[in-house]
Design a protein around this motif. Structure first.
Motif, PDB file in Angstrom:
ATOM      1  N   ILE A   7       0.841  -1.204   0.000  1.00 49.69           N
ATOM      2  CA  ILE A   7       0.000   0.000   0.000  1.00 49.69           C
ATOM      3  C   ILE A   7       0.874   1.252   0.000  1.00 49.69           C
ATOM      4  O   ILE A   7       0.631   2.197  -0.747  1.00 49.69           O
ATOM      5  CB  ILE A   7      -0.961  -0.008   1.209  1.00 49.69           C
ATOM      6  N   ALA A   8       1.925   1.226   0.844  1.00 47.89           N
ATOM      7  CA  ALA A   8       2.842   2.370   0.893  1.00 47.89           C
ATOM      8  C   ALA A   8       3.513   2.566  -0.459  1.00 47.89           C
ATOM      9  O   ALA A   8       3.674   3.708  -0.931  1.00 47.89           O
ATOM     10  CB  ALA A   8       3.883   2.166   1.983  1.00 47.89           C
ATOM     11  N   ALA A   9       3.906   1.478  -1.104  1.00 50.43           N
ATOM     12  CA  ALA A   9       4.557   1.574  -2.415  1.00 50.43           C
ATOM     13  C   ALA A   9       3.594   2.155  -3.449  1.00 50.43           C
ATOM     14  O   ALA A   9       4.005   2.968  -4.295  1.00 50.43           O
ATOM     15  CB  ALA A   9       5.048   0.199  -2.856  1.00 50.43           C
TER      16      ALA A   9
ATOM     17  N   ILE B 247       8.757   5.856   0.974  1.00 51.20           N
ATOM     18  CA  ILE B 247       8.104   4.564   1.242  1.00 51.20           C
ATOM     19  C   ILE B 247       8.184   4.239   2.734  1.00 51.20           C
ATOM     20  O   ILE B 247       7.184   3.843   3.351  1.00 51.20           O
ATOM     21  CB  ILE B 247       8.715   3.430   0.388  1.00 51.20           C
ATOM     22  N   SER B 248       9.368   4.430   3.335  1.00 48.55           N
ATOM     23  CA  SER B 248       9.495   4.116   4.771  1.00 48.55           C
ATOM     24  C   SER B 248       8.648   5.069   5.613  1.00 48.55           C
ATOM     25  O   SER B 248       8.042   4.655   6.615  1.00 48.55           O
ATOM     26  CB  SER B 248      10.962   4.169   5.202  1.00 48.55           C
TER      27      SER B 248
ATOM     28  N   ALA C 289       3.749   5.581   8.871  1.00 46.10           N
ATOM     29  CA  ALA C 289       2.497   6.300   9.143  1.00 46.10           C
ATOM     30  C   ALA C 289       1.313   5.348   9.064  1.00 46.10           C
ATOM     31  O   ALA C 289       0.406   5.390   9.912  1.00 46.10           O
ATOM     32  CB  ALA C 289       2.329   7.448   8.150  1.00 46.10           C
ATOM     33  N   LEU C 290       1.303   4.472   8.057  1.00 48.35           N
ATOM     34  CA  LEU C 290       0.220   3.497   7.937  1.00 48.35           C
ATOM     35  C   LEU C 290       0.223   2.519   9.116  1.00 48.35           C
ATOM     36  O   LEU C 290      -0.830   2.133   9.623  1.00 48.35           O
ATOM     37  CB  LEU C 290       0.340   2.734   6.616  1.00 48.35           C
ATOM     38  N   LYS C 291       1.410   2.119   9.552  1.00 48.18           N
ATOM     39  CA  LYS C 291       1.541   1.202  10.683  1.00 48.18           C
ATOM     40  C   LYS C 291       0.975   1.845  11.958  1.00 48.18           C
ATOM     41  O   LYS C 291       0.255   1.198  12.721  1.00 48.18           O
ATOM     42  CB  LYS C 291       3.020   0.864  10.873  1.00 48.18           C
ATOM     43  N   ASN C 292       1.301   3.133  12.161  1.00 45.66           N
ATOM     44  CA  ASN C 292       0.780   3.846  13.335  1.00 45.66           C
ATOM     45  C   ASN C 292      -0.736   3.991  13.251  1.00 45.66           C
ATOM     46  O   ASN C 292      -1.427   3.849  14.269  1.00 45.66           O
ATOM     47  CB  ASN C 292       1.424   5.220  13.463  1.00 45.66           C
TER      48      ASN C 292
ATOM     49  N   GLU D  58      -2.808   1.973  11.749  1.00 42.21           N
ATOM     50  CA  GLU D  58      -3.395   0.655  11.972  1.00 42.21           C
ATOM     51  C   GLU D  58      -3.403   0.306  13.462  1.00 42.21           C
ATOM     52  O   GLU D  58      -4.355  -0.294  13.966  1.00 42.21           O
ATOM     53  CB  GLU D  58      -2.610  -0.401  11.189  1.00 42.21           C
ATOM     54  N   ALA D  59      -2.372   0.728  14.192  1.00 40.19           N
ATOM     55  CA  ALA D  59      -2.277   0.447  15.622  1.00 40.19           C
ATOM     56  C   ALA D  59      -3.110   1.417  16.446  1.00 40.19           C
ATOM     57  O   ALA D  59      -3.249   1.234  17.654  1.00 40.19           O
ATOM     58  CB  ALA D  59      -0.817   0.506  16.065  1.00 40.19           C
ATOM     59  N   GLY D  60      -3.630   2.457  15.804  1.00 42.18           N
ATOM     60  CA  GLY D  60      -4.452   3.435  16.517  1.00 42.18           C
ATOM     61  C   GLY D  60      -3.625   4.504  17.203  1.00 42.18           C
ATOM     62  O   GLY D  60      -4.140   5.244  18.034  1.00 42.18           O
ATOM     63  N   GLU D  61      -2.363   4.578  16.862  1.00 42.18           N
ATOM     64  CA  GLU D  61      -1.491   5.589  17.454  1.00 42.18           C
ATOM     65  C   GLU D  61      -1.512   6.852  16.598  1.00 42.18           C
ATOM     66  O   GLU D  61      -1.775   6.789  15.405  1.00 42.18           O
ATOM     67  CB  GLU D  61      -0.051   5.058  17.533  1.00 42.18           C
TER      68      GLU D  61
END
Length: 181
Positions: free
Chosen positions: A7-9, A30-31, A36-39, A41-44
């Motif tokens: 998704i990031a790519a 990309i990183s 940002a997507l990871k945060n 998804e975790a609700g952070e």
């Protein structure tokens, strides 16, 4: 379902299609998007997400020969409205409000505005506009002066129509050759 890296790519690829980027910039983007997507998804809360601040003053952005976008820093524009809509999905009023630009400040280069004004004066557009405004105001005043319409009188019975007269067909004329023979 696609992974966060995929998704990031995709997000960075669509961004890179409109903005030239080096390979180092692509990897960094990309990183950054992946984290940002990871945060999310975790609700952070996402780090670094702030309202963009002007990196230049209004005076620096609106030069005599060009206008520079205060959001992305791109310059060389004669007018800024189309760029704001296509690149940032923003209306001129929102842009002015975000950066504290006065409402009467045009989003166009000063030379461009002056050239357009001169061209309009040369073509006599100001005179045409004044005439059109005069006619419009006269029409408005005329409508105000006309009293309300009175009730229409009842329609009279239709008079008998005269019979149609039909044309009588004429005999065909003989041609000049037929007379001579």
């Amino acid at each position: 379902m696609a992974t966060l890296v995929e998704i990031a790519a995709q997000i960075v690829a669509s961004h890179a299609s409109s903005t030239p980027m080096t390979s180092d910039q692509l990897i960094f983007e990309i990183s950054k998007v992946h984290s940002a997507l990871k945060n999310l998804e975790a609700g952070e809360p996402v780090e670094g997400v702030e309202e963009p601040k002007a990196s230049m003053t209004v005076k620096e952005a609106f030069k005599k020969g060009e206008v520079v976008c205060m959001l992305c820093g791109k310059g060389g524009f004669k007018t800024l409205a189309r760029h704001l809509n296509t690149a940032h999905g923003m209306k001129p009023g929102e842009y002015k409000k975000q950066f504290g630009i006065p409402g009467k400040q045009p989003l166009a280069a000063k030379n461009y505005s002056e050239a357009r004004r001169k061209m309009a004066l040369d073509r006599g557009l100001a005179d045409n506009l004044a005439k059109a405004r005069g006619v419009r105001m006269a029409n408005i005043e005329a409508k105000k002066a006309v009293p309300a319409k009175a009730a229409k009188p009842a329609k009279a019975a239709k008079a008998a129509k005269p019979a149609k007269v039909t044309k009588v067909a004429k005999a065909p004329k003989e041609s000049a050759k037929a007379k001579v023979a």
